[in-house]
Design a protein around this motif. Structure first.
Motif, mmCIF file in Angstrom:
data_model
loop_
_atom_site.group_PDB
_atom_site.id
_atom_site.type_symbol
_atom_site.label_atom_id
_atom_site.label_comp_id
_atom_site.label_asym_id
_atom_site.label_seq_id
_atom_site.Cartn_x
_atom_site.Cartn_y
_atom_site.Cartn_z
ATOM 1 N N LEU A 66 39.493 46.753 42.492
ATOM 2 C CA LEU A 66 38.042 46.746 42.665
ATOM 3 C C LEU A 66 37.342 45.821 41.675
ATOM 4 N N ASP A 67 37.821 45.766 40.432
ATOM 5 C CA ASP A 67 37.186 44.870 39.459
ATOM 6 C C ASP A 67 37.307 43.416 39.908
ATOM 7 N N GLU A 68 38.489 43.056 40.387
ATOM 8 C CA GLU A 68 38.682 41.698 40.901
ATOM 9 C C GLU A 68 37.792 41.460 42.123
ATOM 10 N N ALA A 69 37.695 42.469 42.978
ATOM 11 C CA ALA A 69 36.849 42.350 44.165
ATOM 12 C C ALA A 69 35.392 42.120 43.773
ATOM 13 N N ARG A 71 34.287 40.642 41.192
ATOM 14 C CA ARG A 71 34.153 39.260 40.712
ATOM 15 C C ARG A 71 34.259 38.248 41.857
ATOM 16 N N ARG A 72 35.100 38.521 42.870
ATOM 17 C CA ARG A 72 35.431 37.498 43.858
ATOM 18 C C ARG A 72 34.855 37.718 45.252
ATOM 19 N N TYR A 73 34.327 38.907 45.567
ATOM 20 C CA TYR A 73 33.879 39.203 46.925
ATOM 21 C C TYR A 73 32.388 39.020 47.131
ATOM 22 N N VAL A 74 31.614 39.226 46.096
ATOM 23 C CA VAL A 74 30.168 39.291 46.271
ATOM 24 C C VAL A 74 29.620 37.991 46.863
ATOM 25 N N GLU A 75 29.957 36.864 46.298
ATOM 26 C CA GLU A 75 29.421 35.582 46.792
ATOM 27 C C GLU A 75 29.832 35.294 48.240
ATOM 28 N N PRO A 76 31.118 35.451 48.611
ATOM 29 C CA PRO A 76 31.468 35.209 50.020
ATOM 30 C C PRO A 76 30.749 36.167 50.981
ATOM 31 N N MET A 77 30.536 37.399 50.559
ATOM 32 C CA MET A 77 29.829 38.351 51.427
ATOM 33 C C MET A 77 28.355 37.957 51.569
ATOM 34 N N ILE A 78 27.746 37.504 50.480
ATOM 35 C CA ILE A 78 26.358 37.030 50.552
ATOM 36 C C ILE A 78 26.271 35.827 51.492
ATOM 37 N N ALA A 79 27.266 34.949 51.433
ATOM 38 C CA ALA A 79 27.291 33.780 52.317
ATOM 39 C C ALA A 79 27.379 34.189 53.795
ATOM 40 N N LEU A 80 27.920 35.370 54.075
ATOM 41 C CA LEU A 80 27.989 35.889 55.449
ATOM 42 C C LEU A 80 26.718 36.627 55.860
ATOM 43 N N GLY A 81 25.736 36.681 54.956
ATOM 44 C CA GLY A 81 24.464 37.332 55.283
ATOM 45 C C GLY A 81 24.338 38.755 54.788
ATOM 46 N N TYR A 82 25.278 39.206 53.965
ATOM 47 C CA TYR A 82 25.235 40.572 53.440
ATOM 48 C C TYR A 82 24.422 40.639 52.153
ATOM 49 N N ILE A 83 23.908 41.800 51.898
ATOM 50 C CA ILE A 83 23.214 42.106 50.644
ATOM 51 C C ILE A 83 24.099 43.072 49.878
ATOM 52 N N TYR A 84 24.424 42.712 48.653
ATOM 53 C CA TYR A 84 25.223 43.594 47.793
ATOM 54 C C TYR A 84 24.292 44.642 47.213
ATOM 55 N N MET A 85 24.710 45.910 47.267
ATOM 56 C CA MET A 85 23.885 47.038 46.836
ATOM 57 C C MET A 85 24.542 47.741 45.644
ATOM 58 N N GLU A 95 33.581 52.068 44.811
ATOM 59 C CA GLU A 95 33.508 51.120 45.915
ATOM 60 C C GLU A 95 32.314 50.200 45.754
ATOM 61 N N LEU A 96 32.393 49.083 46.437
ATOM 62 C CA LEU A 96 31.293 48.139 46.526
ATOM 63 C C LEU A 96 30.674 48.327 47.904
ATOM 64 N N VAL A 112 33.811 48.417 50.370
ATOM 65 C CA VAL A 112 34.983 47.767 49.796
ATOM 66 C C VAL A 112 35.568 48.703 48.753
ATOM 67 N N MET A 113 36.849 49.027 48.898
ATOM 68 C CA MET A 113 37.507 49.905 47.932
ATOM 69 C C MET A 113 38.993 49.599 47.897
ATOM 70 N N GLU A 114 39.622 50.084 46.843
ATOM 71 C CA GLU A 114 41.069 49.943 46.752
ATOM 72 C C GLU A 114 41.717 50.816 47.816
ATOM 73 N N LEU A 115 42.820 50.319 48.369
ATOM 74 C CA LEU A 115 43.535 51.101 49.379
ATOM 75 C C LEU A 115 43.979 52.458 48.835
#
Length: 182
Positions: A66-69, A71-85, A95-96, A112-115
């Protein structure tokens, strides 16, 4: 009071297009995240054929860390039109949470969460249990419709009103999942 999007909470009749909308969004997220996403599941009421729902596609994205996520997921998700909460972390620890759509009503939620997170199995089994037990899905539909009417635009009241049913049904789903895997 936490308001729901742009107006009253609406529980819509099941839309047979929801699985295709999930698949389209799953492909977009997989394309943006690549190997960062280990699994993407369709969860929530729109994932249960025949179940009325708020017309929001819920996606569950499994990650190795999750820590890596974060750092690395927020920008690509924003690029897809999502808002990080990030403020939802107090309600959804471990979870994110992202949402997409006009400033309400929202069209997509992404968890978004660890399996290995304890909620992963519960969310998937709750969905599978409702798919396999139409009587439980009908009971859930009745509760959701009643709560939507009573809650108006208070999403916290709607969410909290479902808690007892969701917890009891999740316990049944966990027992059912254990019996099924034997």
């Amino acid at each position: 009071m936490e308001k729901y999007g742009a107006g009253a909470i609406v529980v819509s009749a099941y839309d047979p297009d929801w699985p295709a909308l999930f698949e389209q969004e799953r492909a977009r997220i997989q394309g943006a995240l690549g190997g960062l996403a280990l699994a993407i599941e369709h969860i929530g009421s729109t994932a249960v054929p025949g179940l009325p729902s708020k017309p929001i596609i819920d996606l569950l994205v499994g990650v190795p860390n999750l820590d890596e996520a974060q750092r690395r997921y927020v920008e690509p998700m924003i690029a897809l039109g999502y808002i990080y909460m990030p403020e939802y972390q107090s309600w959804l620890p471990g979870e994110l949470f992202f949402r997409k759509g006009p400033p309400g009503p929202w069209t997509h939620h992404v968890h978004v969460m660890e399996l290995s997170h304890h909620r992963w199995q519960k969310l998937v089994l709750f969905r599978d249990y409702l798919r396999a037990h139409p009587e439980a899905a009908r009971a859930y539909a009745a509760i959701k419709r009643e709560l939507a009417s009573a809650s108006k635009d208070d999403i916290a009241a709607y969410r909290n009103g479902k808690t007892a049913f969701v917890e009891a049904t999740t316990a049944q789903a966990l027992a059912w999942g254990t019996m099924r895997s034997r």
